[in-house]
Design a protein around this motif. Structure first.
Motif, PDB file in Angstrom:
ATOM      1  N   TYR A   1       1.053  -1.466  -0.229  1.00  0.00           N
ATOM      2  CA  TYR A   1      -0.596   0.270  -0.045  1.00  0.00           C
ATOM      3  C   TYR A   1       0.713   1.200  -0.318  1.00  0.00           C
ATOM      4  O   TYR A   1       0.695   2.296  -0.725  1.00  0.00           O
ATOM      5  N   ARG A   2       1.500   1.300   0.917  1.00  0.00           N
ATOM      6  CA  ARG A   2       2.202   2.435   0.424  1.00  0.00           C
ATOM      7  C   ARG A   2       3.314   2.824  -0.494  1.00  0.00           C
ATOM      8  O   ARG A   2       3.685   3.645  -0.972  1.00  0.00           O
ATOM      9  N   TYR A   3       3.361   1.304  -1.330  1.00  0.00           N
ATOM     10  CA  TYR A   3       4.652   1.435  -2.431  1.00  0.00           C
ATOM     11  C   TYR A   3       3.421   2.677  -3.790  1.00  0.00           C
ATOM     12  O   TYR A   3       3.764   2.628  -4.242  1.00  0.00           O
ATOM     13  N   MET A   4       2.518   1.892  -3.538  1.00  0.00           N
ATOM     14  CA  MET A   4       1.516   2.098  -4.004  1.00  0.00           C
ATOM     15  C   MET A   4       1.811   4.467  -4.294  1.00  0.00           C
ATOM     16  O   MET A   4       0.986   4.967  -5.273  1.00  0.00           O
ATOM     17  N   ASN A   5       1.912   4.387  -2.737  1.00  0.00           N
ATOM     18  CA  ASN A   5       2.219   5.833  -3.382  1.00  0.00           C
ATOM     19  C   ASN A   5       3.062   6.616  -3.342  1.00  0.00           C
ATOM     20  O   ASN A   5       3.115   7.670  -3.776  1.00  0.00           O
ATOM     21  N   GLU A   6       4.241   5.965  -2.586  1.00  0.00           N
ATOM     22  CA  GLU A   6       5.607   5.690  -2.677  1.00  0.00           C
ATOM     23  C   GLU A   6       6.266   5.359  -4.140  1.00  0.00           C
ATOM     24  O   GLU A   6       7.586   5.582  -3.701  1.00  0.00           O
ATOM     25  N   ALA A   7       6.185   4.998  -4.560  1.00  0.00           N
ATOM     26  CA  ALA A   7       6.658   4.116  -5.539  1.00  0.00           C
ATOM     27  C   ALA A   7       8.634   5.109  -6.629  1.00  0.00           C
ATOM     28  O   ALA A   7       9.009   4.974  -6.678  1.00  0.00           O
ATOM     29  N   THR A   8       7.687   6.254  -6.984  1.00  0.00           N
ATOM     30  CA  THR A   8       8.689   7.289  -7.500  1.00  0.00           C
ATOM     31  C   THR A   8       9.581   7.489  -6.615  1.00  0.00           C
ATOM     32  O   THR A   8      10.445   7.259  -7.516  1.00  0.00           O
ATOM     33  N   SER A   9       9.359   7.782  -5.245  1.00  0.00           N
ATOM     34  CA  SER A   9      10.976   8.094  -4.813  1.00  0.00           C
ATOM     35  C   SER A   9      11.363   6.368  -4.359  1.00  0.00           C
ATOM     36  O   SER A   9      12.560   6.283  -4.667  1.00  0.00           O
ATOM     37  N   LEU A  10      11.423   5.503  -4.688  1.00  0.00           N
ATOM     38  CA  LEU A  10      11.486   4.443  -4.156  1.00  0.00           C
ATOM     39  C   LEU A  10      12.497   4.131  -5.589  1.00  0.00           C
ATOM     40  O   LEU A  10      13.519   3.451  -5.530  1.00  0.00           O
ATOM     41  N   ALA A  11      12.089   4.360  -6.540  1.00  0.00           N
ATOM     42  CA  ALA A  11      12.458   3.801  -8.024  1.00  0.00           C
ATOM     43  C   ALA A  11      13.179   5.313  -8.330  1.00  0.00           C
ATOM     44  O   ALA A  11      14.761   4.339  -8.802  1.00  0.00           O
ATOM     45  N   ALA A  12      13.315   6.221  -7.601  1.00  0.00           N
ATOM     46  CA  ALA A  12      14.191   7.298  -7.711  1.00  0.00           C
ATOM     47  C   ALA A  12      16.244   6.992  -6.563  1.00  0.00           C
ATOM     48  O   ALA A  12      16.977   6.214  -7.709  1.00  0.00           O
ATOM     49  N   LEU A  13      15.532   5.974  -5.861  1.00  0.00           N
ATOM     50  CA  LEU A  13      16.727   5.204  -5.844  1.00  0.00           C
ATOM     51  C   LEU A  13      17.130   3.947  -5.885  1.00  0.00           C
ATOM     52  O   LEU A  13      18.809   3.937  -5.873  1.00  0.00           O
ATOM     53  N   MET A  14      16.052   3.349  -6.228  1.00  0.00           N
ATOM     54  CA  MET A  14      16.674   2.129  -6.610  1.00  0.00           C
ATOM     55  C   MET A  14      18.038   2.157  -8.073  1.00  0.00           C
ATOM     56  O   MET A  14      18.558   1.500  -8.068  1.00  0.00           O
ATOM     57  N   LYS A  15      17.085   3.004  -8.818  1.00  0.00           N
ATOM     58  CA  LYS A  15      17.851   4.003 -10.114  1.00  0.00           C
ATOM     59  C   LYS A  15      19.345   4.223  -9.528  1.00  0.00           C
ATOM     60  O   LYS A  15      20.574   3.926  -9.624  1.00  0.00           O
ATOM     61  N   SER A  16      19.602   4.802  -8.053  1.00  0.00           N
ATOM     62  CA  SER A  16      20.842   4.995  -8.231  1.00  0.00           C
ATOM     63  C   SER A  16      21.997   4.050  -7.248  1.00  0.00           C
ATOM     64  O   SER A  16      22.845   4.446  -7.616  1.00  0.00           O
ATOM     65  N   MET A  17      21.218   3.035  -7.397  1.00  0.00           N
ATOM     66  CA  MET A  17      22.250   2.587  -6.649  1.00  0.00           C
ATOM     67  C   MET A  17      22.308   1.575  -7.830  1.00  0.00           C
ATOM     68  O   MET A  17      22.618   0.669  -7.625  1.00  0.00           O
ATOM     69  N   GLN A  18      21.585   1.216  -8.738  1.00  0.00           N
ATOM     70  CA  GLN A  18      21.602   0.474  -9.714  1.00  0.00           C
ATOM     71  C   GLN A  18      23.148   1.349 -10.963  1.00  0.00           C
ATOM     72  O   GLN A  18      23.597   0.207 -11.262  1.00  0.00           O
TER      73      GLN A  18
END
Lengths: 307, 298
Positions: free
Chosen positions: B231-248
Motif C-alpha cells: 500500500y505504501r509503495y502504491m503511493n511512494e513508488a516514485t521516490s523508491l524508484a529514484a533510490l533504486m536507480k541510484s543503486m543500479q
C-alpha cells in the motif's frame, strides 16, 4: 434448597457422582477460560470505551477525575450546522453503499442459477474456480489492479480505448468523484460475486431433482422451472445472507474505502468507519479533546443506528 | 443437468456461456496482466504498452525489488504472522469447538452465546484502539495473533462437525480413563481433520491479507507486513524508484531494465498475490467442501 439436602443425605453415591460431575463442569470451563478471556479483552472491553463520550476526557487524566458532561457532546454535534452536515454526508455515503450492496445481493443468486443451467462440465468448473479467486486477495491488491488497469498515463483501459480510437485523451478513471458509489459497488461485485455464488450453487445441488421432473411433466419450460423450483429453493439461503448484510449496514467495511480514497473522491467515499478514522486517527490530533469526543459520539451512534 | 431440451433454446445457452466467459475473463485477466508486466521490458511496461503479450522477457525485477530496504523483513513478518497466527487460530478453534460440545460445561449455553454474539457487533474503532493501547498491543507482534485467535465462525464450524461424529467414540475413550485433553487430541482431532483443513485455509488467507491492523497499531517498520508495504509503495513508488536507480547506476545494469515506479508496484503485487495463486488450486476443492458442510448445516 431442601431438596438438595435431601438428595445428598439420602443417597451418598448420587451425591458423590454429582460432585464428580461438578468437578468435570469446572474443569471444562477452566479449559475454555483462557479463550473466553481473550474474547472479553478484544470484543467486550472496547464497549466500555463508549463511556468516554459522556466525559470531558483528556489524555493522561484518568476518567475518574474527568468531568461528567452528560449529553453535552451529542447536543453540540446536533447544534453545529457544520458537524451536522458532515455527519449527514457520511451517513448518506454509508447508506448508499450498503443500499447498493443489498440491491446487488440478488446477483449471486442469478449467477448460480444461470451457471447451473450450463450443466456439469469443464466450463462450469473453470468459471467456478476463476471467479472465486478474487475473493481471496486483499483490497490492497485489488487497488493495485485498479491502479494498473485504470490509471491515467499507463493504464490498460485508457490504452485500449485510445488504440481502438474511442477516446483522444486519457480518462481519469480513479481520481474522479463522478461515479464513486457505482465504482465501489462494481469492485465489490468483481471481488465477491463468484464466492457468494458458491453458496447458492451448493444450495441448488441440494434441491430435489424430482421437483424438476414434476414441473416438466406439468409443462414448465426452462425459465418456469427456474422461477418456480430453483428460486424458491434458494430463498432460505438468500434471506440468511441478506440478514447478515443488513446487520452490517453501518459497519460496511473499512478497507475497501480506505485503499480507494483520494483527495478527489473523499466526498462520496467516506463511510462512517473511514470518516472516524480520517478525523480521529489520521489527522494525528486523535487526542485533541473535542475531536476525540466527537469521534466517540460517532462510534456511539453506530450501534444505536444498527438497531 | 436437464438434458434433452429443444434446439430452439440454444440461443440461451450461447448467451449464457458468453456472459460467464466474459466475467471469468474479467476475473482472471488482472492476474495475467500483472504477471506479464513484471516480466516484460520495464520501459514498455512503465508506458503501459504491455497489454496482452509479454515483450522482452526477463526476470531481474524480482531480484532488484527484493533489494529495496525493508521488503525482505516485511515478507518475513507476513509469513510468520500467517504461519503462527493460523496455528494459534486453528488450535484455539478446534479446542473450543470441542469443549462447547460438552453439555457438562459450567454455563455452556451462556458462554457459547457470549462468544457468538461478538460476530454481530463491535465497539468501533476508537474504543478498540484505546483498549489495544492499554493492552500494549501497539508495535507488538502479538497484535497480529491474539485478537484473531478466537473466531466464533470457526468455532461454530468445528462444533457442528464434532456433533455430527458418533458419540460412542468419545465415550469408549472415556471408559478407558482418558481425560478431556487426551480425547481431544487422540479422538476428536483426527475425526475433524476435513473441517480443520478448511479453517486452516480461511485463517491463513485472512492472516496473509490483513492490512488494517498494521495500519492502526504498528508504527515500527520492523513489523510492517507485505500488504502494508505494498500500500505504501502504491503511493511512494516514485521516490523508491529514484533510490533504486541510484543503486543500479553503480552496477552498470541494462538501461532498459531499470526499475521504475510501475515495476516496483507490479513486482511487489506479485509477491503479495503469488502465495495465494500458488496454493489456490490445492485448497479450492477443500473450501467448496467446507461451504457445502456449512450450508447443509445451515
Amino acid at each position: 434448597m431442601q431438596s438438595t439436602v435431601g438428595i445428598e443425605s439420602g443417597n451418598i453415591s448420587l451425591g458423590k457422582r454429582k460432585r464428580l460431575a461438578v468437578k468435570g463442569r469446572f474443569t471444562l470451563f477452566l479449559m475454555a477460560l483462557p479463550f473466553l478471556v481473550l474474547v472479553l479483552l478484544f470484543s467486550y472491553f472496547p464497549l466500555y470505551g463508549w463511556i468516554y463520550a459522556f466525559y470531558d476526557y483528556r489524555p493522561g487524566i484518568p476518567l475518574a477525575q474527568s468531568n461528567f458532561m452528560g449529553l453535552y457532546w451529542f447536543k453540540g454535534m446536533i447544534a453545529s450546522e457544520v458537524q451536522r452536515q458532515e455527519v449527514l454526508r457520511v451517513l448518506r455515503n454509508t447508506a448508499a453503499m450498503s443500499g447498493l450492496s443489498i440491491a446487488t445481493s440478488v446477483l449471486p443468486v442469478i449467477f448460480a442459477i444461470f451457471l447451473s443451467e450450463i450443466g456439469k462440465g469443464w466450463f462450469k468448473k473453470t468459471v467456478q474456480i476463476f471467479t472465486t479467486l478474487p475473493n481471496f486477495i486483499s483490497w490492497v491488491l485489488v487497488y493495485s489492479f485498479a491502479f494498473m488497469l485504470f490509471s491515467v498515463d499507463n493504464g490498460f483501459v485508457n490504452h485500449l480505448l485510445m488504440s481502438l480510437g474511442f477516446i483522444d485523451r486519457s480518462l481519469h478513471l480513479l481520481a474522479t468523484d463522478d461515479h464513486t458509489w457505482l465504482a465501489m459497488t462494481l469492485w465489490n461485485i468483481w471481488k465477491t460475486l463468484g464466492w457468494s455464488a458458491i453458496m447458492y450453487i451448493a444450495a441448488i445441488s441440494g434441491i430435489d431433482q424430482e421437483l424438476y421432473e414434476a414441473a416438466k411433466v406439468d409443462g414448465a419450460g426452462r425459465f418456469k422451472q427456474m422461477w418456480h423450483v430453483t428460486v424458491p429453493g434458494l430463498m432460505p439461503t438468500y434471506f440468511v445472507l441478506l440478514l447478515l448484510t443488513i446487520a452490517n449496514f453501518i459497519n460496511n467495511g473499512f478497507e475497501q474505502y480506505y485503499v480507494f480514497q483520494n483527495a478527489i473522491n473523499s466526498n462520496h467515499i467516506e463511510v462512517l468507519d473511514l470518516y472516524v478514522y480520517n478525523i480521529g486517527v489520521q489527522n494525528s490530533n486523535f487526542f485533541v479533546c473535542n475531536r476525540h469526543q466527537y469521534v466517540e459520539i460517532l462510534n456511539k451512534c453506530r450501534p444505536a443506528l444498527c438497531r | 443437468m436437464r438434458t434433452g431440451f429443444k434446439i430452439s433454446f440454444s440461443w440461451f445457452s450461447v448467451m449464457n456461456t458468453t456472459v460467464f466467459a466474459i466475467f471469468t475473463l474479467a476475473c482472471i485477466f488482472p492476474f495475467y496482466y500483472l504477471f506479464i508486466n513484471t516480466i516484460s521490458n520495464n520501459d514498455l511496461s512503465d508506458k503501459g504498452l504491455i497489454m496482452f503479450v509479454p515483450q522482452g522477457i526477463h526476470f531481474t525485477n524480482y531480484e532488484q525489488v527484493l533489494k529495496i530496504p525493508g521488503l525482505l523483513t516485511s515478507i518475513a513478518v507476513s509469513v510468520s504472522r500467517t504461519v503462527l497466527g493460523t496455528l494459534v487460530t486453528v488450535a484455539a478453534s478446534a479446542f473450543l469447538g470441542y469443549l462447547f460440545t460438552k453439555n457438562a460445561m459450567w454455563g455452556r449455553k451462556f458462554w457459547y452465546r457470549f462468544l457468538v454474539v461478538t460476530m454481530y457487533f463491535n465497539a468501533g474503532l476508537i474504543p478498540w484502539y484505546l483498549v489495544m493501547l492499554h493492552l500494549g498491543m501497539t508495535n507488538n507482534f502479538l497484535a497480529y495473533i491474539l485478537p484473531q485467535a478466537v473466531s466464533p465462525f470457526f468455532i461454530i464450524l468445528v462444533k457442528t462437525f464434532v456433533e455430527s461424529t458418533p458419540a460412542a467414540l468419545q465415550e469408549s475413550a472415556e471408559m478407558d480413563g482418558a481425560g478431556y485433553l487426551v480425547i481431544f487430541y487422540r479422538i476428536v482431532v483426527p475425526l475433524v481433520k476435513p473441517i480443520l483443513a478448511t479453517i486452516t485455509i480461511f485463517s491463513a488467507v485472512t492472516q496473509w491479507n490483513m492490512f488494517t491492523d498494521t495500519l492502526f497499531l504498528i508504527t515500527d517498520s520492523k513489523l510492517f507486513t507485505l500488504q502494508f508495504i505494498l500500500y505504501r509503495y502504491m503511493n511512494e513508488a516514485t521516490s523508491l524508484a529514484a533510490l533504486m536507480k541510484s543503486m543500479q547506476g553503480s552496477s552498470g545494469m541494462n538501461i532498459a531494465n531499470m526499475v521504475n515506479p510501475t515495476t516496483i508496484r507490479t513486482t511487489v503485487s506479485m509477491f503479495v498475490v503469488a502465495p495465494i495463486v500458488l496454493v489456490y488450486p490445492f485448497f479450492q476443492r477443500y473450501f467448496v467442501k467446507g461451504i457445502l458442510i456449512g450450508s447443509v448445516k445451515g
